[in-house]
Design an enzyme around this catalytic site. Structure first.
Site, PDB file in Angstrom:
ATOM      1  N   ASP A 114       0.804  -1.509   0.366  1.00 45.29           N
ATOM      2  CA  ASP A 114       0.279   0.367  -0.187  1.00 45.29           C
ATOM      3  C   ASP A 114       0.969   1.691  -0.039  1.00 45.29           C
ATOM      4  O   ASP A 114       2.194   1.267   1.315  1.00 45.29           O
ATOM      5  CB  ASP A 114      -1.136  -0.239   1.400  1.00 45.29           C
ATOM      6  CG  ASP A 114      -1.992   1.205   1.116  1.00 45.29           C
ATOM      7  OD1 ASP A 114      -3.495   0.567   1.104  1.00 45.29           O
ATOM      8  OD2 ASP A 114      -1.519   2.096   2.068  1.00 45.29           O
ATOM      9  N   ASN A 122      -2.957  12.998  -2.902  1.00 47.45           N
ATOM     10  CA  ASN A 122      -4.451  12.944  -4.291  1.00 47.45           C
ATOM     11  C   ASN A 122      -4.919  14.696  -3.531  1.00 47.45           C
ATOM     12  O   ASN A 122      -5.674  15.783  -4.213  1.00 47.45           O
ATOM     13  CB  ASN A 122      -5.079  12.508  -3.924  1.00 47.45           C
ATOM     14  CG  ASN A 122      -5.070  11.289  -5.159  1.00 47.45           C
ATOM     15  OD1 ASN A 122      -4.958  10.974  -5.799  1.00 47.45           O
ATOM     16  ND2 ASN A 122      -5.853   9.613  -4.423  1.00 47.45           N
ATOM     17  N   HIS A 127      -5.549  14.251  -8.777  1.00 49.30           N
ATOM     18  CA  HIS A 127      -5.478  13.590  -8.282  1.00 49.30           C
ATOM     19  C   HIS A 127      -5.057  12.785 -10.023  1.00 49.30           C
ATOM     20  O   HIS A 127      -4.886  11.473 -10.251  1.00 49.30           O
ATOM     21  CB  HIS A 127      -7.202  12.788  -8.651  1.00 49.30           C
ATOM     22  CG  HIS A 127      -8.438  12.764  -7.802  1.00 49.30           C
ATOM     23  ND1 HIS A 127      -8.847  13.638  -7.075  1.00 49.30           N
ATOM     24  CD2 HIS A 127      -8.627  11.375  -6.709  1.00 49.30           C
ATOM     25  CE1 HIS A 127      -9.205  13.218  -5.919  1.00 49.30           C
ATOM     26  NE2 HIS A 127      -8.863  11.702  -5.479  1.00 49.30           N
ATOM     27  N   GLU A 157      -4.845   2.324  -4.357  1.00 50.23           N
ATOM     28  CA  GLU A 157      -3.728   3.173  -4.047  1.00 50.23           C
ATOM     29  C   GLU A 157      -2.543   1.648  -3.297  1.00 50.23           C
ATOM     30  O   GLU A 157      -1.664   0.989  -3.115  1.00 50.23           O
ATOM     31  CB  GLU A 157      -3.242   3.491  -3.023  1.00 50.23           C
ATOM     32  CG  GLU A 157      -3.587   3.475  -1.976  1.00 50.23           C
ATOM     33  CD  GLU A 157      -4.287   3.843  -1.789  1.00 50.23           C
ATOM     34  OE1 GLU A 157      -5.031   4.275   0.046  1.00 50.23           O
ATOM     35  OE2 GLU A 157      -5.543   4.045  -2.608  1.00 50.23           O
TER      36      GLU A 157
END
Length: 241
Positions: A114, A122, A127, A157
């Site tokens: 992750d 973001n 984004h 993610e």
């Protein structure tokens, strides 16, 4: 039907010739069988019969093979769309889980990763920058694994790696490479975004079921995040050396 199309679709010049000949021979054989069954004899010599049938069958055979080849290409495109993450070009979660289910015993470990603090990227940069960072992460992971390892986008993610190695030292070296800090340079925005990863690792040596493997990897990943991030934790919560 999919297997039949895959078998019949021509793949090169020689394959075109061979399959065209095969189709025409089959049509000739069928035509001769029907005529014998109906009349008990041929209406012309065998050679004349074959020549006439082949001349008529040739354009129809090319047309049929062209349709089959087009259908084969469409099947390949649909399969690619169904199994590939369009942003990163990696196998998607569906394809990862298929391979995990069908080939689990050929892999030595399942690694769930992750991106740390991805929401901040973001929120701060938008984004579009986040998407660029996901692509950069995919490249980092793909460049860090060994031959035969599978890198996939698990969702959002999160990424996953199916590692072939069963050697503990080699596996820890792999997780170290995967979790090495890297940067994402966004040329249009003039940004250099530092990135790190946390990982949960489950060795496939234990006789774990499919659901247990995913559960333990997820638990190890959360443990890695809870104990500092930018690190790999081996299930059930043992940090890598």
């Amino acid at each position: 039907m999919e297997r039949l199309v895959d078998y019949l679709a021509p793949r090169g010049p020689l394959d075109w010739v061979l399959k065209t000949a095969l189709f025409i021979a089959a049509i000739n054989g069928l035509n001769l069988t029907v005529e014998f069954a109906m009349n008990g004899a041929l209406s012309m010599s065998l050679l004349a019969h074959v020549q006439t049938t082949s001349m008529v069958a040739f354009p129809f055979t090319l047309f049929a093979l062209s349709i089959i080849r087009h259908q084969h290409r469409l099947q390949g495109q649909l399969k690619h769309l169904a199994t590939t993450d369009m942003l990163t070009g990696l196998p998607n979660r569906r394809e990862l889980l298929r391979r995990l289910g069908e080939e689990r015993r050929s892999f030595g470990a399942f690694i769930l990763l992750d991106i740390d603090h991805f929401k901040r990227i973001n929120d701060r940069h938008g984004h579009a920058v986040g998407d660029t960072c996901l692509v950069r992460c995919a490249a980092h992971l793909s460049g860090s694994v060994g031959p035969g390892d599978v890198v996939a986008r698990y969702g959002g993610e999160e990424f996953a790696v199916l590692a072939r190695t069963r050697d503990p030292a080699a596996l820890e070296a792999l997780t170290t490479r995967l979790c090495e800090p890297f940067t994402c340079t966004v040329a249009v925005e003039g940004l250099t975004v530092p990135m790190t990863l946390s990982a949960g690792v489950v060795r496939a040596d234990a006789d774990l079921g499919y659901a247990e493997l995913l559960r333990d990897a997820d638990a190890a990943l959360y443990h890695a995040k809870d104990t500092g991030r930018n690190r790999a934790v081996f299930a059930p919560g043992r940090p890598a050396a």
